[in-house]
Write an enzyme that holds these catalytic residues in place. Structure first.
Site, PDB file in Angstrom:
ATOM      1  N   ASP A 264      16.887 -30.841   9.184  1.00  0.00           N
ATOM      2  CA  ASP A 264      16.632 -29.853  10.245  1.00  0.00           C
ATOM      3  C   ASP A 264      15.531 -28.879   9.820  1.00  0.00           C
ATOM      4  OD1 ASP A 264      18.481 -30.851  11.991  1.00  0.00           O
ATOM      5  OD2 ASP A 264      20.018 -29.323  11.611  1.00  0.00           O
TER       6      ASP A 264
ATOM      7  N   HIS B 159      12.977 -34.651  12.416  1.00  0.00           N
ATOM      8  CA  HIS B 159      14.245 -34.580  11.672  1.00  0.00           C
ATOM      9  C   HIS B 159      14.484 -35.886  10.903  1.00  0.00           C
ATOM     10  CE1 HIS B 159      18.640 -33.821  11.110  1.00  0.00           C
ATOM     11  NE2 HIS B 159      18.670 -35.141  11.215  1.00  0.00           N
ATOM     12  N   GLU B 160      14.287 -37.005  11.567  1.00  0.00           N
ATOM     13  CA  GLU B 160      14.499 -38.298  10.891  1.00  0.00           C
ATOM     14  C   GLU B 160      13.514 -38.479   9.733  1.00  0.00           C
ATOM     15  OE1 GLU B 160      17.085 -40.014  11.503  1.00  0.00           O
ATOM     16  OE2 GLU B 160      17.689 -38.932  13.306  1.00  0.00           O
TER      17      GLU B 160
ATOM     18  N   GLU C 190      21.668 -33.163   6.323  1.00  0.00           N
ATOM     19  CA  GLU C 190      21.315 -32.851   7.716  1.00  0.00           C
ATOM     20  C   GLU C 190      20.631 -31.487   7.815  1.00  0.00           C
ATOM     21  OE1 GLU C 190      21.258 -34.995  10.054  1.00  0.00           O
ATOM     22  OE2 GLU C 190      22.272 -36.459   8.777  1.00  0.00           O
TER      23      GLU C 190
ATOM     24  N   HIS D 253      14.562 -36.920   6.617  1.00  0.00           N
ATOM     25  CA  HIS D 253      15.448 -37.733   5.773  1.00  0.00           C
ATOM     26  C   HIS D 253      14.632 -38.601   4.800  1.00  0.00           C
ATOM     27  CE1 HIS D 253      19.250 -36.595   7.434  1.00  0.00           C
ATOM     28  NE2 HIS D 253      18.956 -37.001   8.656  1.00  0.00           N
TER      29      HIS D 253
HETATM   30 ZN   LIG Z   1      20.026 -36.565  10.425  1.00  0.00          ZN
END
Ligand SMILES: [Zn+2]
Length: 427
Positions: A373, A287-288, A369, A291
């Site tokens: 995801d 997930h990070e 976000e 980003h």
């Molecule tokens: Zn996040």
């Protein structure tokens, strides 16, 4: 001059606008928090169906109690902060401080720098009780606080020294530009602000964050191996993964990404590693990395710089408007520059108006976000991340039943139900 400081005949239309927007902001705050607290309280007894069997009744009730307590605290602090704001402005606090320093310090630059320094010091002291209450009453009551008074005070001292070391030279540069660089000083100041923020992003992870926490590379083992494979798959430099001793201060578990260029890194709290299985940690990391993949840092920076350009242009104009000072209860100096006064007033007033922009920023953040995801699901499947998130929601006592409008205004992350539903769809 003393009498003039509290002379209400100086107040003007801008005073009216300021008071109306401040009151409107407070009303919206109370209204939204009231909605959120009622929404959560009414759903306290039953775990929502989507989470039945996964989140226990006790955890659900703890999250409700914590959410309500946090909202009550937020409301009290916003009232307290608004009172301080009125004290500085309309009740003449800043005018008095300015006048006192003008009388004692002759050199205009020193006078202005000391105005900034003393203002921030007093303001920081006034805000101290809020921080204390949050850590040692609110967080403590729900078992989240791991900090001690010594550690807490040490952080404040370190933070203040850091702010002075970095902030005072920057402030001096701004003050100088405001006086010497002509009518387009704000453009120069903005350019410096941009460079300064980029620089801060590079040095923060390597030089500043380690003053407060210990960062260690992830130790070898099954987890490290998984993580390295994932990072290779995603084309990310494996040196950028760190574990932070978050448990020193709080039991809350988290992970975040930070930095720019070579200093970019993903940081796991030790509390997160202690709680999650290796495949779940891998999913959180994915997930990070999402980003980074979608360049969310760059996008956020561009949005922030565009907003700050508008803010600097506005300040450039307000700086020369006498009504801006008098409307906020301060009589500008006749014989010396007003740059520091303008900066302080601007910093005090911007959040009052900026509060109404928070839904925009929150919306952008929630969109990012969802994207992160989706990226994680593509990399690690649609089971590990939902499992990890559920554990984190439970451990952090995040409510599963927030008020939809409250979410729209404040939430930087979508609520659990929405995130899980999207991930289930993505499968
Ligand atoms: Zn996040």
């Amino acid at each position: 001059m003393d009498a003039q400081l509290f002379d209400i005949s100086y107040l003007n239309l801008f005073t009216g606008l300021f008071v109306v927007v401040l009151l409107a902001g407070m009303l919206v705050r109370f209204w939204l928090a009231g909605r959120q607290m009622r929404h959560v309280a009414w759903r306290r007894e039953h775990v929502p169906e989507a989470f039945a069997g996964v989140i226990s009744q006790a955890a659900h009730q703890k999250a409700a109690a914590y959410t309500i307590a946090k909202n009550q605290f937020d409301l009290w602090s916003s009232v307290y902060s608004a009172a301080i704001l009125i004290g500085w402005t309309l009740l003449g606090g800043l005018g008095l401080l300015n006048y006192t320093l003008l009388e004692r310090i002759e050199h205009p630059m020193w006078q202005q720098l000391s105005l900034l320094a003393v203002f921030f010091l007093i303001n920081g002291l006034l805000e101290l009780p809020l921080g204390w209450f949050q850590t040692f009453r609110l967080e403590e009551r729900f078992g989240f606080n791991k900090s001690t008074i010594g550690l807490w005070l040490g952080d404040i001292v370190k933070g203040t020294v850091m702010a002075a070391v970095i902030g005072l030279p920057l402030a001096a540069l701004f003050l100088w530009l405001m006086q010497e660089a002509g009518s387009l000083w704000w453009l120069w100041a903005w350019a410096i602000w941009v460079v300064f923020n980029l620089l801060l992003m590079v040095i923060f992870p390597t030089f500043i964050a380690p003053l407060f926490n210990k960062f260690k590379p992830l130790e070898d083992g099954e987890l490290a191996q998984r993580v390295q494979q994932l990072m290779q798959r995603c084309g990310f430099n494996a040196k950028g993964l760190f574990v932070m001793d978050g448990s020193k201060r709080s039991a809350h578990a988290n992970a975040y990404f930070t930095g720019l260029g070579h200093s970019k890194r993903v940081v796991f709290f030790d509390t997160l590693l202690a709680r999650l299985q290796p495949d779940e940690v891998e999913a959180v990391l994915a997930h990070e990395l999402g980003h980074f993949h979608f360049r969310h840092i760059a996008k956020r920076l561009i949005a922030m710089f565009a907003l700050s350009l508008a803010a600097f242009a506005l300040l450039g104009w307000l700086y020369n408007q006498v009504w801006f000072y008098t409307g906020l209860g301060v009589v500008p100096n006749m014989m010396s520059p007003n740059a520091a006064l303008a900066l302080i007033l601007f910093m005090l007033v911007t959040p009052v108006f900026g509060y109404f922009l928070s839904p925009l920023m929150a919306q952008l953040s929630r969109k990012h976000e969802f994207e992160a995801d989706a990226y994680a699901v593509r990399q690690t499947g649609n089971k590990a991340l939902p499992d990890a998130l559920l554990k984190l929601y439970e451990d952090n006592a995040s409510t599963l039943t927030p008020d939809p409008l409250y979410v729209k205004w404040y939430y930087s992350h979508p609520p659990a139900s929405e995130r899980l539903a999207r991930m289930a769809q993505a499968a």
